[in-house]
Design an enzyme around this catalytic site. Structure first.
Site, mmCIF file in Angstrom:
data_model
loop_
_atom_site.group_PDB
_atom_site.id
_atom_site.type_symbol
_atom_site.label_atom_id
_atom_site.label_comp_id
_atom_site.label_asym_id
_atom_site.label_seq_id
_atom_site.Cartn_x
_atom_site.Cartn_y
_atom_site.Cartn_z
ATOM 1 N N HIS A 114 25.613 40.422 39.678
ATOM 2 C CA HIS A 114 25.346 41.504 38.726
ATOM 3 C C HIS A 114 24.989 42.757 39.498
ATOM 4 C CE1 HIS A 114 23.638 43.678 35.325
ATOM 5 N NE2 HIS A 114 24.352 42.862 34.593
ATOM 6 N N ASP A 134 26.921 35.382 31.309
ATOM 7 C CA ASP A 134 28.211 34.806 30.917
ATOM 8 C C ASP A 134 28.464 33.428 31.480
ATOM 9 O OD1 ASP A 134 29.093 36.884 29.323
ATOM 10 O OD2 ASP A 134 29.610 38.072 31.072
HETATM 11 N N1 CMC Z 1 31.804 35.977 43.448
HETATM 12 C C1 CMC Z 1 31.929 36.152 44.775
HETATM 13 N N2 CMC Z 1 31.449 37.205 45.449
HETATM 14 C C2 CMC Z 1 30.804 38.129 44.727
HETATM 15 C C3 CMC Z 1 30.620 38.018 43.340
HETATM 16 C C4 CMC Z 1 31.147 36.892 42.699
HETATM 17 N N3 CMC Z 1 31.002 36.718 41.390
HETATM 18 N N4 CMC Z 1 29.945 39.098 42.900
HETATM 19 C C5 CMC Z 1 29.722 39.870 43.969
HETATM 20 N N5 CMC Z 1 30.231 39.284 45.093
HETATM 21 C C6 CMC Z 1 30.133 39.769 46.465
HETATM 22 C C7 CMC Z 1 31.057 40.944 46.716
HETATM 23 O O1 CMC Z 1 32.332 40.516 47.167
HETATM 24 C C8 CMC Z 1 30.296 41.702 47.788
HETATM 25 O O2 CMC Z 1 30.461 41.020 49.004
HETATM 26 P P1 CMC Z 1 30.530 41.856 50.406
HETATM 27 O O3 CMC Z 1 29.200 42.522 50.538
HETATM 28 O O4 CMC Z 1 30.804 40.837 51.440
HETATM 29 O O5 CMC Z 1 31.665 42.826 50.242
HETATM 30 C C9 CMC Z 1 28.826 41.492 47.376
HETATM 31 O O6 CMC Z 1 28.806 40.259 46.655
HETATM 32 C C10 CMC Z 1 28.268 42.615 46.524
HETATM 33 O O7 CMC Z 1 29.071 42.720 45.348
HETATM 34 P P2 CMC Z 1 29.573 44.053 44.677
HETATM 35 O O8 CMC Z 1 31.009 43.887 44.307
HETATM 36 O O9 CMC Z 1 29.183 45.229 45.520
HETATM 37 O O10 CMC Z 1 28.680 44.036 43.401
HETATM 38 P P3 CMC Z 1 28.887 44.960 42.160
HETATM 39 O O11 CMC Z 1 27.536 45.365 41.734
HETATM 40 O O12 CMC Z 1 29.871 46.044 42.444
HETATM 41 O O13 CMC Z 1 29.558 43.975 41.105
HETATM 42 C C11 CMC Z 1 29.870 42.453 39.357
HETATM 43 C C12 CMC Z 1 28.866 43.352 40.082
HETATM 44 C C13 CMC Z 1 29.194 41.860 38.105
HETATM 45 C C14 CMC Z 1 31.080 43.273 38.912
HETATM 46 C C15 CMC Z 1 30.309 41.312 40.304
HETATM 47 O O14 CMC Z 1 29.186 40.562 40.708
HETATM 48 C C16 CMC Z 1 31.353 40.404 39.680
HETATM 49 O O15 CMC Z 1 32.542 40.758 39.683
HETATM 50 N N6 CMC Z 1 30.927 39.223 39.129
HETATM 51 C C17 CMC Z 1 31.873 38.352 38.450
HETATM 52 C C18 CMC Z 1 32.185 38.882 37.077
HETATM 53 C C19 CMC Z 1 31.046 38.662 36.104
HETATM 54 O O16 CMC Z 1 30.486 37.574 36.012
HETATM 55 N N7 CMC Z 1 30.733 39.724 35.345
HETATM 56 C C20 CMC Z 1 29.725 39.660 34.283
HETATM 57 C C21 CMC Z 1 28.538 40.524 34.593
HETATM 58 S S1 CMC Z 1 27.167 40.201 33.461
HETATM 59 C C22 CMC Z 1 27.777 40.644 31.906
HETATM 60 C C23 CMC Z 1 28.146 42.087 31.812
HETATM 61 O O17 CMC Z 1 27.369 42.961 32.175
HETATM 62 O O18 CMC Z 1 29.231 42.370 31.280
#
Ligand code: CMC
Length: 439
Positions: A315, A373
């Site tokens: 998140h 989720d």
């Molecule tokens: N699986 C694997 N790696 C992950 C995941 C994941 N679900 N989430 C983040 N990472 C990694 C990402 O690759 C990055 O790694 P590195 O530092 O090596 O590049 C690190 O963790 C930081 O992630 P980020 O992409 O900078 O984080 P963000 O804040 O931009 O993204 C997120 C947040 C929710 C989009 C992401 O965690 C994600 O895509 N999760 C899966 C989708 C999901 O479950 N979404 C629902 C969110 S809660 C309900 C809502 O608000 O809608």
């Protein structure tokens, strides 16, 4: 809205631009909770620079009194009340009142509010005809986007956004009609007759009725499923300045009508990184198929080139267990028990996946925990919802948050059109070349 935080900053941060004699003095604003915020509104005027923040992860785009998240501690408050207490003791309509008006209602206020919402639950009969234009296999989010956006065609007075009474009527209409629109999107996809709302049922029960009832059969109420539905709605009702809420605010900052703004929010929610994640979790669990494949799947997630994510994990704000995920997990057990489902392979798989991920350094070091989720899809599947309805259900609940945030924004004297800047990295100015002389 009063600008309490901005009114009397005692402390400033100073930025000096190297190679120039320019300095900016940035007031440090304090909210009621959370870290201090550097006010950069005069940064460009004082220092001739602006800031770069793709994804807005470090930027407070507004002042708000509605929802507070402490991502490190896993805290979520609606108007100051912990989500755990609201999920346990309140109802969705009471939470809707709280989000909209800032306080829990008295009995008389709640009676009036419930009556007002209930009395708006029917759709204009002409709206019903829209469905004939949709393909039966249309994703229900496409239907929601279209129908909610088109509602402004039925309520032209909703463009009077500077009239507080009109704003309130639009908010009531949206909260009241979104269950009907969502249930009809489902009924249409399976070829069953639309069920008209029943005002003798609670908000959650009426939605379950419109989803599941058919005209020739008596409808059987189920208080456990009603409670579970109500709780799911409470958990999804608001989540401060997430992508869809920020979209609603950005659209609203232009003066667009509330139905158009909420339609924009629905579009933003649809993506798998946001509201579409609940649907994606079930697809992921189905693809993994068996506990023995978890290790291979986790290796794929950790491989940078695979672009595979562990859906339902991670998140932008929570760097701890999402408090909503804990309540979801508990609700999941209750629903499965009520439905007499003793062995749910998807739940077993999800729990094993969670256990393995929470012990894996990749997830631990990045502070990736289950989000709301991760378990919601399993509950919704057990309750009979097809996966394509998961995100529409999220939209149903979040409509209350979106419209509360929109109302707060319109009443805020600090509101101005949202207009981010950019770091331009394209070609410098150059002269047009005639087509015959190119190449
Ligand atoms: N699986 C694997 N790696 C992950 C995941 C994941 N679900 N989430 C983040 N990472 C990694 C990402 O690759 C990055 O790694 P590195 O530092 O090596 O590049 C690190 O963790 C930081 O992630 P980020 O992409 O900078 O984080 P963000 O804040 O931009 O993204 C997120 C947040 C929710 C989009 C992401 O965690 C994600 O895509 N999760 C899966 C989708 C999901 O479950 N979404 C629902 C969110 S809660 C309900 C809502 O608000 O809608």
């Amino acid at each position: 809205m009063s600008s309490t935080a901005a009114s009397a900053p005692a402390v400033h941060a100073t930025i000096t631009i190297p190679g120039t004699n320019k300095t900016a003095s940035l007031p440090l604003l304090s909210g009621t909770l959370g870290p201090q915020v550097a006010d950069i509104r005069k940064l460009q005027a004082q220092a001739g620079i602006f800031t770069f923040d793709p994804g807005y992860g470090e930027t407070a785009s507004c002042e708000s009194k509605i929802t507070y998240i402490d991502g490190d501690e896993g805290v979520l408050l609606y108007r100051g009340y912990p989500i755990t207490q609201l999920a346990e003791k309140s109802t969705f309509l009471e939470v809707a009142y709280l989000l909209l008006f800032g306080e829990l209602p008295t009995e008389a206020q709640f009676k009036d509010f419930s009556h007002g919402i209930t009395m708006h639950s029917m759709l204009h009969e002409q709206i019903r005809r829209f469905w004939e234009g949709f393909r039966r296999d249309a994703h229900p989010m496409a239907v929601l986007c279209g129908v909610v956006g088109a509602m402004s065609a039925f309520y032209p007075e909703s463009v009077n956004i500077n009239d507080p009474r009109e704003r309130e009527i639009s908010a009531f209409r949206l909260i009241a009609k979104i269950p009907t629109i969502t249930a009809w999107a489902y009924k249409y996809s399976i070829g069953q007759p639309f069920m008209y709302p029943r005002n003798d049922l609670s908000y959650a029960e009426n939605f379950l009725y419109m989803m599941n009832a058919v005209p020739p059969e008596p409808y059987k109420k189920n208080p456990i499923l009603e409670r579970a539905m109500d709780r799911i709605l409470i958990l999804h009702a608001d989540h401060e300045q997430n992508a869809s809420t920020s979209t609603v605010r950005l659209a609203g900052s232009t003066g667009a009508n509330p139905f158009a703004c909420v339609a924009a929010g629905i579009a933003a929610l649809w993506g798998p990184a946001h509201g579409g994640a609940n649907e994606a979790v079930l697809k992921m669990l189905a693809e993994i198929g068996d506990k023995k494949h978890i290790k291979t799947f986790i290796s794929e997630v950790k491989d940078k080139n695979s672009h595979t994510k562990l859906m339902g994990f991670g998140h932008r704000v929570y760097k701890n267990y999402d408090p909503r995920a804990k309540i979801m997990q508990q609700t999941c057990y209750e629903v499965l028990e009520e439905l007499g489902i003793k062995d749910e392979p998807l739940l077993d798989l999800a729990m094993e996946l969670e256990k393995i991920a929470l012990e894996d350094d990749y997830f631990v070091s990045r502070k990736l925990y289950p989000n709301v989720d991760f378990y919601s899809g399993i509950i919704l599947k057990a309750m009979g919802f097809p996966t394509t309805m998961f995100t529409p259900l999220f939209a149903l609940a979040r409509t209350t948050g979106w419209i509360s945030q929109w109302m707060e924004m319109i009443a805020d004297p600090q509101n101005r059109i949202g207009r981010p800047r950019q770091l331009y990295t394209g070609a410098p100015q150059r002269d047009y070349v005639d087509i015959a002389r190119r190449g």
